[in-house]
Every structure is written in C-alpha cells, then in structure tokens.
Write a protein that holds these residues in place. Sequence first.
Motif, PDB file in Angstrom:
ATOM      1  N   GLY A 164       1.952  -7.067   0.065  1.00 18.15           N
ATOM      2  CA  GLY A 164       1.562  -5.769   0.073  1.00 18.15           C
ATOM      3  C   GLY A 164       1.333  -5.101  -1.298  1.00 18.15           C
ATOM      4  N   VAL A 165       2.098  -5.422  -2.307  1.00 13.72           N
ATOM      5  CA  VAL A 165       1.908  -4.921  -3.678  1.00 13.72           C
ATOM      6  C   VAL A 165       0.696  -5.587  -4.161  1.00 13.72           C
ATOM      7  N   GLU A 166       0.568  -6.613  -3.993  1.00 13.23           N
ATOM      8  CA  GLU A 166      -0.843  -7.319  -4.539  1.00 13.23           C
ATOM      9  C   GLU A 166      -2.027  -6.462  -3.985  1.00 13.23           C
ATOM     10  N   MET A 167      -1.695  -6.265  -2.579  1.00 16.92           N
ATOM     11  CA  MET A 167      -3.076  -5.909  -1.923  1.00 16.92           C
ATOM     12  C   MET A 167      -3.246  -4.340  -2.347  1.00 16.92           C
ATOM     13  N   ALA A 168      -1.840  -3.600  -2.566  1.00 18.56           N
ATOM     14  CA  ALA A 168      -2.239  -2.226  -3.009  1.00 18.56           C
ATOM     15  C   ALA A 168      -3.023  -2.230  -4.429  1.00 18.56           C
ATOM     16  N   GLU A 169      -2.804  -3.080  -5.231  1.00 20.62           N
ATOM     17  CA  GLU A 169      -3.391  -3.143  -6.530  1.00 20.62           C
ATOM     18  C   GLU A 169      -4.926  -3.511  -6.280  1.00 20.62           C
ATOM     19  N   ALA A 170      -5.342  -4.309  -5.299  1.00 19.71           N
ATOM     20  CA  ALA A 170      -6.738  -4.732  -5.182  1.00 19.71           C
ATOM     21  C   ALA A 170      -7.418  -3.517  -4.362  1.00 19.71           C
ATOM     22  N   LEU A 171      -6.581  -2.752  -3.623  1.00 23.21           N
ATOM     23  CA  LEU A 171      -7.463  -1.625  -2.935  1.00 23.21           C
ATOM     24  C   LEU A 171      -7.542  -0.532  -4.104  1.00 23.21           C
ATOM     25  N   LEU A 172      -6.775  -0.498  -5.111  1.00 23.87           N
ATOM     26  CA  LEU A 172      -6.677   0.812  -6.066  1.00 23.87           C
ATOM     27  C   LEU A 172      -8.007   0.175  -6.850  1.00 23.87           C
ATOM     28  N   LYS A 173      -8.417  -0.977  -7.285  1.00 23.52           N
ATOM     29  CA  LYS A 173      -9.325  -1.316  -7.779  1.00 23.52           C
ATOM     30  C   LYS A 173     -10.722  -1.072  -7.095  1.00 23.52           C
ATOM     31  N   HIS A 174     -10.617  -0.986  -5.780  1.00 26.07           N
ATOM     32  CA  HIS A 174     -11.804  -0.309  -5.237  1.00 26.07           C
ATOM     33  C   HIS A 174     -11.862   1.080  -5.326  1.00 26.07           C
ATOM     34  N   GLY A 175     -11.074   1.752  -5.748  1.00 28.26           N
ATOM     35  CA  GLY A 175     -11.280   3.204  -6.076  1.00 28.26           C
ATOM     36  C   GLY A 175     -10.460   3.884  -4.826  1.00 28.26           C
ATOM     37  N   LEU A 176      -9.749   3.221  -4.011  1.00 24.91           N
ATOM     38  CA  LEU A 176      -9.285   3.783  -2.577  1.00 24.91           C
ATOM     39  C   LEU A 176      -8.036   4.456  -2.958  1.00 24.91           C
ATOM     40  N   ASP A 177      -7.776   5.571  -2.311  1.00 23.70           N
ATOM     41  CA  ASP A 177      -6.388   6.063  -2.029  1.00 23.70           C
ATOM     42  C   ASP A 177      -5.523   5.320  -1.265  1.00 23.70           C
ATOM     43  N   VAL A 178      -4.385   4.875  -1.805  1.00 22.89           N
ATOM     44  CA  VAL A 178      -3.658   3.854  -1.336  1.00 22.89           C
ATOM     45  C   VAL A 178      -2.155   4.391  -0.848  1.00 22.89           C
ATOM     46  N   THR A 179      -1.595   4.056   0.265  1.00 27.15           N
ATOM     47  CA  THR A 179      -0.324   4.359   0.661  1.00 27.15           C
ATOM     48  C   THR A 179       0.397   3.303   1.246  1.00 27.15           C
ATOM     49  N   LEU A 180       1.509   3.075   0.792  1.00 29.48           N
ATOM     50  CA  LEU A 180       2.121   1.795   0.946  1.00 29.48           C
ATOM     51  C   LEU A 180       3.425   2.423   1.951  1.00 29.48           C
ATOM     52  N   VAL A 181       3.428   1.594   3.236  1.00 28.88           N
ATOM     53  CA  VAL A 181       4.596   2.056   4.361  1.00 28.88           C
ATOM     54  C   VAL A 181       5.293   0.904   4.397  1.00 28.88           C
ATOM     55  N   ASP A 182       6.508   1.115   4.213  1.00 31.32           N
ATOM     56  CA  ASP A 182       7.451   0.161   3.973  1.00 31.32           C
ATOM     57  C   ASP A 182       8.813   0.232   4.751  1.00 31.32           C
ATOM     58  N   ARG A 183       9.345  -0.571   5.520  1.00 27.80           N
ATOM     59  CA  ARG A 183      10.470  -0.302   6.376  1.00 27.80           C
ATOM     60  C   ARG A 183      11.693  -0.460   5.541  1.00 27.80           C
ATOM     61  N   ALA A 184      11.660  -1.224   4.397  1.00 22.47           N
ATOM     62  CA  ALA A 184      12.723  -1.554   3.517  1.00 22.47           C
ATOM     63  C   ALA A 184      13.008  -0.323   2.507  1.00 22.47           C
ATOM     64  N   GLU A 185      14.217  -0.141   1.955  1.00 19.32           N
ATOM     65  CA  GLU A 185      14.779   1.014   1.307  1.00 19.32           C
ATOM     66  C   GLU A 185      14.033   1.182   0.023  1.00 19.32           C
ATOM     67  N   GLN A 186      13.559  -0.050  -0.468  1.00 15.79           N
ATOM     68  CA  GLN A 186      12.600  -0.208  -1.831  1.00 15.79           C
ATOM     69  C   GLN A 186      11.440  -0.845  -1.477  1.00 15.79           C
ATOM     70  N   PRO A 187      10.318  -1.050  -2.175  1.00 18.73           N
ATOM     71  CA  PRO A 187       9.707  -2.077  -2.243  1.00 18.73           C
ATOM     72  C   PRO A 187       9.800  -3.238  -2.648  1.00 18.73           C
TER      73      PRO A 187
END
Lengths: 459, 459
Positions: A164-187
């Motif tokens: 999840g966090v690695e893909m968040a970085e990859a998508l940022l690099k494509h210039g996307l608005d990124v939202t990370l939705v996670d069940r846990a208390e913290q990533p």
Amino acid sequence: MTERLVVIGGDAAGMSAASQARRRRAADDLEIVAFERGRHTSYSACGIPYWIGGDTTGPDALIARTAGEHRERGIDLRLGTEVVDIDTAAGRVRNRDAEGREQWTGYDHLVVATGAIPVRPAVPGIDAPGVHGVQTLDDGERVLSTLERPGVRRAVVVGGGYIGVEMAEALLKHGLDVTLVDRAEQPMSTLDPDMGRLVRRAIEGLGVRVVSGAAVSAVLTGDDGRVRAVATDDAEFPADIVILGVGVRPGTALARDAGLPLGAHGGLLTDQAMRVRGHERIWAGGDCVEVRNLVSGDLQHIALGTHANKHGRIIGTNIGGGYATFPGVVGTAVSKVCDVEIARTGLKESHARRAGLEYVTAVIESTSRAGYYPQAAPMTVKMLAERGTGRLLGLQIVGREGAAKRVDVGAVALTARLTVDQMTGLDLGYAPPFSPVWDPVLVAARKAADAVAADIRAR
Amino acid sequence: MTERLVVIGGDAAGMSAASQARRRRAADDLEIVAFERGRHTSYSACGIPYWIGGDTTGPDALIARTAGEHRERGIDLRLGTEVVDIDTAAGRVRNRDAEGREQWTGYDHLVVATGAIPVRPAVPGIDAPGVHGVQTLDDGERVLSTLERPGVRRAVVVGGGYIGVEMAEALLKHGLDVTLVDRAEQPMSTLDPDMGRLVRRAIEGLGVRVVSGAAVSAVLTGDDGRVRAVATDDAEFPADIVILGVGVRPGTALARDAGLPLGAHGGLLTDQAMRVRGHERIWAGGDCVEVRNLVSGDLQHIALGTHANKHGRIIGTNIGGGYATFPGVVGTAVSKVCDVEIARTGLKESHARRAGLEYVTAVIESTSRAGYYPQAAPMTVKMLAERGTGRLLGLQIVGREGAAKRVDVGAVALTARLTVDQMTGLDLGYAPPFSPVWDPVLVAARKAADAVAADIRAR
C-alpha cells in the motif's frame, strides 16, 4: 534410474528449487518438470511498485531468469500450464495446458510452490475495471494501462501495508491525488501504533491523504461500469483507479484438496528441511508455507521473496542429495515511501503479548550520521526487551536515508538471542559519514537495558 | 564523605567517564576534576578530515560538549592544564597550568584518558612548516591555514590508512594534486591486499596518485624553510603541504612513568571493568588502552571514538556505583573516500594466521540494491571462515553507497560466534531499494559455507 522432480509454480521458490537441484544432479539422473500457470517465471513481485512508479523499467527487468534460460539449464518448464490435482498416493499430478488438455505426470519428488493470492475484500464492485491488485507482472501492465487513460487523476489505495505505501509513492510519482484507506489504527500495522504514527505523518507530509480505521464497504462504479469511488461506512472517496494492498493469503487450495497439512494461517506445514509434514517426497516453500518465528515460537505466514529464495535453495539442495534447513525467521522487513525508510524485526508489542512474553520498551531519537556531517537524517528507533532476561524481542526503525538496513543488527541479535545489555557493547561500524559515535541501535539498546534494570528494581 | 574523581584527558573517554559518574553521583558525594592540556574538550577527531574537506564547518561543530557545558554539569574542568606526574602510592597527581604553576591534587578515583599520539616518522625535515598531523582541532586550523597560502597545489599524504585516504579526499576537494605515499603493499592495510587493491583502483580513479611499498626517507625543504617535497629511497614527490596519516600510538608516557602496566602495543592494560590492572582506584579508557579482540583473543591498540565513548561510559558507571564491562572488540571499522565505501570487521588473513587460526575465504560480487533498481551499486564482499568449524572470522567490504554499514551484520555474527552456514539463514531486511533478494552478505556466507564444506571433503 532417472528420477523425476515436478515443480508446481514457476516463481522464486519453485525455480530456485529446480535450479539448485539441477546444479547438483545431472539430467540423466533427475528430470525436472516445472508447471507455471502464468506467462512468466522467476520475477520480482516486490519490484512491481517501482516499475509502476517509473523507478525501473518493466516487466523484463523484473524477470531474474526467463523461461528460455531455465530451459537451457535443463528444466522442462511449461508456461500456461496449471496443476489441478495432486494424487499423493500414486505420486502424480494432473496438469492442464492453456488449451484445456489434461495429463497426469508422475513424480519422485514434488515441490509445491504455489505462492500467495492477494486478498480481495468481498464487497460490491471489487471486480470493476480500474480496481487492481499488484502481484503479477500482468497486474503491473494493467495498472500502467489504467494510468494512461485520460482523466485518471484520483487514486485510492486500500491497505496501508508495504504494498500500500509503496504504491502510494508510485501513484504520487504519476502526479495523482492519492488517498490511502486502511482498516488499521495506523499505516504499517507491522509496526506498533506509535511508530506507525511516524509513518503516517511522513506520508501525509508527502501529500497522501491517510484515512485510518476505515473498512471499505463498496467500490462504486460509474455509468461506464468503471470504478468512480471507494465507499467506507462513513464516507466516499472519489477514485479513477483503486489499488488493493490488503495483503495476501497462501495459495493452497490445490494442496488442501490433496490432503496436505495446512496451518492456522492456511499455509502448508513443513519440517525444517522444507518437506511437507508426513509426506516424504513432497516439499513446499515460498509464499504458500508457514514459517516458524524464532522469537515468538509461533508459525506465521510471511510472503517475502527473500524467504522464498532461501526455501527454494534449501529444497533443491535436499533433493539434490545435500542437506540444508530453514530454521525460521525473525520477522525482518524493510520498506520505503519516497525518502521515508521503515524497518522492523522481531515482535511488536501485540505480538509479544500474544506469545505470552512480557517486555519493556525504549524509544530513542538519533541520526543516521554524525550530527555535524551533511545529510545527517533523523531516525526513531524502538526496542522491545524481555522483562528480567533483557533478551531482545523486537526492533523498529522509522527514519530517512540510512535508517532501514540498520535493522539487520537486530535481526542477527535476535537470531543469536542477545540481550539488549550485550547489544550495548556491539562493535558496530563508526565513522562520521555512517553513524554518530553511538550508533542509533546502540543508543536504543542502552535505553532498553536501563528499562530492563529499572523494571527489575521496581518489582 | 565527599570523594574526588580526577580525570586526566578531556576528550571522549575522560569526559564520558566524568559525565556518567556525575549522572550517578551528586556533587556533594563526588567531586570531579578533569585536566585537559589542550584548549578543547569532547571533540570528534574523526570529523577533522570532513571539516578540512569542507563537508562540515569547524571547529565548533566538532565539539560534542564545550568546557562550559561540562562545568555547568558540575565538572571542574581545567583546560590548558597538564598532569605531569601520577603518585599512585599517595593517590595524587601533579598538575601544571599554562603559566607553569604546579600543584598536587589528591584522588579517590583516577581516570587515565590520555589518548593517542600521532606517529611522526623519524626522518629529516619532518617538523618543517607545512607538515601536518590531523589529530587535534589545532591541527585542523593549521592545515586549513596552509591550504589558504598562495601556490599550495601539490599535496603528499603519508600513510594509506583511514586518515590517509580521508585526507586524500579532503585535499582533492580543495583542488590539489594529491599523492598518497604508503609503506604497505596496498592502501588500507587493515584489509587484505586483494581488497586493498580495489580501494587503490578506486582512489586512483578519483585522481589520487598512489605510491605503495614506499617508505618516506626525508621531508625536503625549500629556501623559505617550508616543505617542498617528500623523498623516498627511490623518488621525490613535490609537495606544498604534507599530511601525516601514519597512525597513532597510545599516549602513555605519563602512565609508564607512574609504573602503570602497559601491554606489547604500549597501551594501558585494564580488566573488563576498565580498571587498570593491579590498581583498585585507577581506571583507563579510550585511545591509551589496549583492548581484547574477541575473535583472535589478542590484545590490540585501536584508536576509535566509538570505543573511547563506550569505555568512558563504563568507567563512569562503575565509579558511580553501577556495574558495566567492556568485553572487547571485533575490529569493526568503516570509512569512505568520495563515493567509495570501505568496511572491515574481524580478522584479515595475516591476523588470522598470526592467531593460529586456519581459514577458508570467499569473495563475491553483488549490488547494494536489486539489480533493476536505480543506483544499484556494485560491491565486493570477502569472508573468512574457520576451517572445520565454519565460524565466521572476518568480513571485508569495498563498494559504493550502501556497502559499508552492511559490515555490522558481520560484527554481530562475530560477537555471537555464528558460523557462515548459520549466517546463510539470517533474516536480513529485503526490499528492492535496499538489497538484492539475496543480501550480498548472505551470498558471501553461502560461498564461504561451500568453501568450508569443500575443505572438509578434501582433507
């Protein structure tokens, strides 16, 4: 008489086993047949986020060894061929090629290396176009093709673990608005929440919106049938692309149907030689097995290429007439998101409690280099030590460049069952470009040793 | 009754001891007097090459704690005051201030932390202006002031050890022509010659002229009395500045005169609590003591800030009523010259032979990251393992970014006396930005384990 080794699964564990067995036994002594239902062998799934992010080319660069290379080394590799049945009594597998033709293939040795399957939340819309896993090279191609579509600018990543966090970085690099939705208390729930909070702060600082404690209830689609948003109980998050990074489970349906023994996490159970328990001629390794955590004593399911490669090599050595064992893991993992490095080994607090281990903790701040040296970057180190004995139980690090691989000191110390007090004397490399005069791990060990002593005095 | 602790030497070991003792005992219980003959306390000598090279500012940035800070913490620190005599029978030292005034100061505890003295080859001209050591902050000022003189463009560095190669880098950064003249077969003689050759090639690639196997016979001066060249038996190397990096020896003249026990390397001999052997109230640590190498069993003299800090803390803990020990070192050292990283731990071949240990070796090439990941940099890893037992004896690494600190895995493994076969199973951190799927240390361990087995079979 020539024996036959049949390998199910053409990735890290399976092909390492095949290659190592081939190195030790010639073709007239051991025939090797490997079945892979996909189109690729021996690729680095861990590399897919970096390919998508443009750090590396793909997919060819991610393939450690092509099918052709395996064949040249005398491995009869059959791509696009799925094993649909294991007949352990007769020692044969039923394989089905892309055209649906089936045949039985006998084995003297069988390696089950069927890998892991990405978890897909059972919610409406999860199979809509634009929702992607990131486990196979085909997944990578599909993600990149979605990213090339016009108007794709908002991404939701479901799951805040490594992928999840690695893909968040990859998508940022494509210039996307990124939202990370996670069940846990913290990533990064492989860390304790206090350390996960540092990761959260860091990735929010990169521009990722982090929504924690939120379970996805549906993937909403538009008139074109494609994904348009991800819904939780409380909110909707617009999405032109959705990435699933909610973990994997062992791909053991075939093994289960064949009556092979599975553990509580659904992974195959093996002995230390990586032989499936109770089956003399059947071996298993990689993402489809459970491994012993040497610190907790528990069996765990950990899908990680480095373990798969070790398993494969051990299996190939044993089939090849040698002797090798896999004693277990200590739970080491490293990752990064942009310049934030994340590492852990051993047990986090909840895991230690579950194992019945009582502990004290120490958290310290230090830097990657001498404070006066350029690019000395801050890092936070957390250590868990057993009450009374002071044995190291776990180490977590969140920092910048130069932080993550320091966790290896903890990995060796856990393997050797060192106490945090013993660790304070470790002769770790020191020079200003590489470390403060007290390495951050030593500073944490000192504080943890003090905590162990204080706890003993307070009893 | 208030006791008095007297500390001789205001740098890492001495002031760490003072600080730690102060943390544990209040001023009305323990008076602390520290004598430092120089003008500075608690500075990082290891940082001087980086200050000279312009990587960091100096000298203030290199001072971990100023005299004022120590005084605020209740340590009576006397700069410019030299201890000229230790009267162990009466428990007192004779100290002399900058004006030559002497007095006797009694002690209940004495810490000898007199550091090391740079070796100056006994050749004509060695004391000429323009010839510099790099051990003190004053040395740093003097080097920088020479570099500012007009027409200084050729440098000769004498000695190819850590200080030598780090100073070569610093002088390159000033745009000088740099020649490194070294007595050893290869630079970095703390490595085996085959690994030293890699360092040589790398620093030659940076533009440094490396002259090996050459002993300096004289420093030649010009009409102005300043250095103009360095002569060996065979050649002359023009020099506008000369840097001495030929090592240090323990600064133990004072201790020797007081009858304190010295070892074969001229360093003070202590027990594991860092108490001087046979002297209940006298402690010693840092660059003036000999330390036990846990791999060879030998005593060694190793001048390194990280050991000095540990010694000081241990001494202060013990004087403070606690209990701590320094079991020894495994010989870890890391360094860099420009982007070339150099690391070693344990024994090199000649050291193992001297210790009566037989060994096999393995040398492998790998990369710092997954091969497909950007900036994956090559590294060479050499491992020594004991014949028969397979116990790790030593690890050497030469590479680029991400290479050096991997040596810490070896440092912990040596401490825990792991075999190279055990090391092949280590759960080291893996992710593409941090390591190939087999960490280079694991690849070396695999090859070393194979060499151990082959040696056993061949007997």
